[in-house]
Design a protein around this motif. Structure first.
Motif, PDB file in Angstrom:
ATOM      1  N   THR A  76       0.831  -1.206   0.000  1.00 40.68           N
ATOM      2  CA  THR A  76       0.000   0.000   0.000  1.00 40.68           C
ATOM      3  C   THR A  76       0.865   1.256   0.000  1.00 40.68           C
ATOM      4  N   LYS A  77       1.999   1.194   0.685  1.00 44.32           N
ATOM      5  CA  LYS A  77       2.905   2.345   0.714  1.00 44.32           C
ATOM      6  C   LYS A  77       3.477   2.596  -0.676  1.00 44.32           C
ATOM      7  N   SER A  78       3.815   1.548  -1.425  1.00 42.73           N
ATOM      8  CA  SER A  78       4.330   1.698  -2.792  1.00 42.73           C
ATOM      9  C   SER A  78       3.321   2.388  -3.698  1.00 42.73           C
ATOM     10  N   VAL A  79       2.066   1.986  -3.577  1.00 41.92           N
ATOM     11  CA  VAL A  79       1.010   2.583  -4.403  1.00 41.92           C
ATOM     12  C   VAL A  79       0.885   4.074  -4.076  1.00 41.92           C
ATOM     13  N   THR A  80       0.908   4.413  -2.804  1.00 44.76           N
ATOM     14  CA  THR A  80       0.833   5.812  -2.383  1.00 44.76           C
ATOM     15  C   THR A  80       2.008   6.610  -2.931  1.00 44.76           C
ATOM     16  N   ILE A  81       3.211   6.064  -2.830  1.00 43.39           N
ATOM     17  CA  ILE A  81       4.416   6.743  -3.324  1.00 43.39           C
ATOM     18  C   ILE A  81       4.301   6.997  -4.823  1.00 43.39           C
ATOM     19  N   ALA A  82       3.882   5.980  -5.569  1.00 44.65           N
ATOM     20  CA  ALA A  82       3.750   6.124  -7.023  1.00 44.65           C
ATOM     21  C   ALA A  82       2.755   7.221  -7.367  1.00 44.65           C
ATOM     22  N   GLU A  83       1.629   7.269  -6.680  1.00 43.41           N
ATOM     23  CA  GLU A  83       0.611   8.280  -6.964  1.00 43.41           C
ATOM     24  C   GLU A  83       1.125   9.685  -6.655  1.00 43.41           C
ATOM     25  N   ILE A  84       1.819   9.848  -5.544  1.00 47.47           N
ATOM     26  CA  ILE A  84       2.359  11.168  -5.195  1.00 47.47           C
ATOM     27  C   ILE A  84       3.391  11.604  -6.229  1.00 47.47           C
ATOM     28  N   VAL A  85       4.284  10.693  -6.632  1.00 49.50           N
ATOM     29  CA  VAL A  85       5.309  11.033  -7.622  1.00 49.50           C
ATOM     30  C   VAL A  85       4.656  11.401  -8.956  1.00 49.50           C
ATOM     31  N   LYS A  86       3.624  10.662  -9.362  1.00 48.91           N
ATOM     32  CA  LYS A  86       2.937  10.968 -10.625  1.00 48.91           C
ATOM     33  C   LYS A  86       2.285  12.344 -10.586  1.00 48.91           C
ATOM     34  N   HIS A  87       1.919  12.811  -9.394  1.00 50.25           N
ATOM     35  CA  HIS A  87       1.334  14.150  -9.257  1.00 50.25           C
ATOM     36  C   HIS A  87       2.407  15.238  -9.184  1.00 50.25           C
ATOM     37  N   ARG A  88       3.675  14.841  -9.122  1.00 52.81           N
ATOM     38  CA  ARG A  88       4.773  15.823  -9.078  1.00 52.81           C
ATOM     39  C   ARG A  88       5.619  15.825 -10.345  1.00 52.81           C
ATOM     40  N   VAL A  89       5.633  14.713 -11.081  1.00 53.20           N
ATOM     41  CA  VAL A  89       6.425  14.615 -12.315  1.00 53.20           C
ATOM     42  C   VAL A  89       5.457  14.381 -13.472  1.00 53.20           C
ATOM     43  N   ALA A  90       5.438  15.304 -14.404  1.00 50.60           N
ATOM     44  CA  ALA A  90       4.491  15.227 -15.521  1.00 50.60           C
ATOM     45  C   ALA A  90       4.834  14.093 -16.482  1.00 50.60           C
ATOM     46  N   GLY A  91       3.793  13.460 -17.014  1.00 50.61           N
ATOM     47  CA  GLY A  91       3.932  12.502 -18.100  1.00 50.61           C
ATOM     48  C   GLY A  91       4.458  11.131 -17.736  1.00 50.61           C
ATOM     49  N   LEU A  92       4.355  10.727 -16.475  1.00 52.43           N
ATOM     50  CA  LEU A  92       4.867   9.406 -16.093  1.00 52.43           C
ATOM     51  C   LEU A  92       3.874   8.304 -16.442  1.00 52.43           C
ATOM     52  N   HIS A  93       4.369   7.305 -17.158  1.00 52.37           N
ATOM     53  CA  HIS A  93       3.595   6.101 -17.467  1.00 52.37           C
ATOM     54  C   HIS A  93       3.878   5.105 -16.345  1.00 52.37           C
ATOM     55  N   GLN A  94       2.914   4.224 -16.075  1.00 53.26           N
ATOM     56  CA  GLN A  94       3.067   3.269 -14.977  1.00 53.26           C
ATOM     57  C   GLN A  94       2.709   1.869 -15.451  1.00 53.26           C
ATOM     58  N   VAL A  95       3.528   0.891 -15.037  1.00 55.81           N
ATOM     59  CA  VAL A  95       3.215  -0.512 -15.270  1.00 55.81           C
ATOM     60  C   VAL A  95       3.335  -1.237 -13.932  1.00 55.81           C
ATOM     61  N   ASN A  96       2.274  -1.941 -13.553  1.00 55.35           N
ATOM     62  CA  ASN A  96       2.223  -2.691 -12.296  1.00 55.35           C
ATOM     63  C   ASN A  96       2.343  -4.179 -12.593  1.00 55.35           C
ATOM     64  N   GLU A  97       3.138  -4.861 -11.787  1.00 57.89           N
ATOM     65  CA  GLU A  97       3.257  -6.315 -11.924  1.00 57.89           C
ATOM     66  C   GLU A  97       3.142  -6.946 -10.545  1.00 57.89           C
ATOM     67  N   ILE A  98       2.188  -7.858 -10.412  1.00 52.83           N
ATOM     68  CA  ILE A  98       1.960  -8.550  -9.146  1.00 52.83           C
ATOM     69  C   ILE A  98       2.447  -9.986  -9.290  1.00 52.83           C
ATOM     70  N   SER A  99       3.167 -10.456  -8.282  1.00 49.23           N
ATOM     71  CA  SER A  99       3.639 -11.833  -8.287  1.00 49.23           C
ATOM     72  C   SER A  99       3.660 -12.351  -6.850  1.00 49.23           C
ATOM     73  N   THR A 100       3.996 -13.591  -6.706  1.00 48.34           N
ATOM     74  CA  THR A 100       4.115 -14.211  -5.390  1.00 48.34           C
ATOM     75  C   THR A 100       5.508 -14.801  -5.277  1.00 48.34           C
ATOM     76  N   ILE A 101       6.135 -14.598  -4.116  1.00 48.85           N
ATOM     77  CA  ILE A 101       7.448 -15.195  -3.899  1.00 48.85           C
ATOM     78  C   ILE A 101       7.422 -15.981  -2.593  1.00 48.85           C
ATOM     79  N   VAL A 102       8.307 -16.948  -2.508  1.00 46.88           N
ATOM     80  CA  VAL A 102       8.454 -17.737  -1.290  1.00 46.88           C
ATOM     81  C   VAL A 102       9.796 -17.372  -0.674  1.00 46.88           C
ATOM     82  N   ILE A 103       9.751 -16.988   0.588  1.00 50.09           N
ATOM     83  CA  ILE A 103      10.975 -16.638   1.313  1.00 50.09           C
ATOM     84  C   ILE A 103      11.210 -17.712   2.357  1.00 50.09           C
TER      85      ILE A 103
END
Length: 180
Positions: A76-103
């Motif tokens: 959730t923090k990553s999503v918030t950061i991306a949205e704030i940055v997009k509102h400060r830097v014009a013309g940013l395209h975004q690609v999201n990738e969701i995966s699962t990892i085992v630690i």
């Protein structure tokens, strides 16, 4: 001569497993170095620190893309950061990738006679890639176009973000109480 302990795999879900874990100490593993342009978002560090890192990559280092990588509760923090940055830097395209990892976490025993133990955790991983120029393939799942230029304010600071959030929640209104 003592025999070498054979690693075992366990799941720390039950109360009995929790009590058993008190007899173990987690072995700290070395973290791999993070390549340039990738920022690992941590749930324990304030979002402002990561926002500054992303802005530095774009504005100072002239990066064409920055990747925010997060696991579990930090998503959730990553999503918030991306949205704030997009509102400060014009013309940013975004690609999201969701995966699962085992630690696999390794534990060593604190008492004689116990074996080393490995506990596997399955975590959701989110990578948000912000691009200054459009990616070659806009049809990939998770692609988002830049926000309208009218919504971008490069000078917005954390206090501006808080004010906007307050206004959305109904804050900022003054209420006066009339005579009873």
């Amino acid at each position: 001569m003592a025999e070498a302990a054979t690693p075992t795999t366990a799941s720390a879900n039950t109360a009995a497993d929790q009590a058993k874990m008190e007899k173990y100490r987690k072995v700290r593993s070395e973290r791999e170095t993070v390549p340039d342009g990738i920022i690992r978002v941590n749930r324990n560090i304030q979002a402002r620190v990561f926002i500054d890192q992303v802005l530095e990559e774009f504005n100072t280092k002239n990066a064409d893309k920055v990747t925010l990588s997060s696991l579990g509760e930090a998503i959730t923090k990553s999503v918030t950061i991306a949205e704030i940055v997009k509102h400060r830097v014009a013309g940013l395209h975004q690609v999201n990738e969701i995966s699962t990892i085992v630690i696999d976490d390794e534990y060593e025993p604190l008492e004689e006679g116990l074996e080393k133990m490995t506990v596997s955790r399955k975590l959701t991983c989110l990578q948000i890639v912000l691009y200054k120029t459009a990616p070659a393939d806009k049809s990939v799942p998770g692609y988002q176009e830049p926000i309208p230029a009218s919504e971008v304010n490069p000078d917005a600071g954390p206090e501006d973000d808080g004010r906007r959030q307050n206004q959305r929640r109904g804050g900022g209104r003054s209420y006066t109480q009339g005579p009873n």
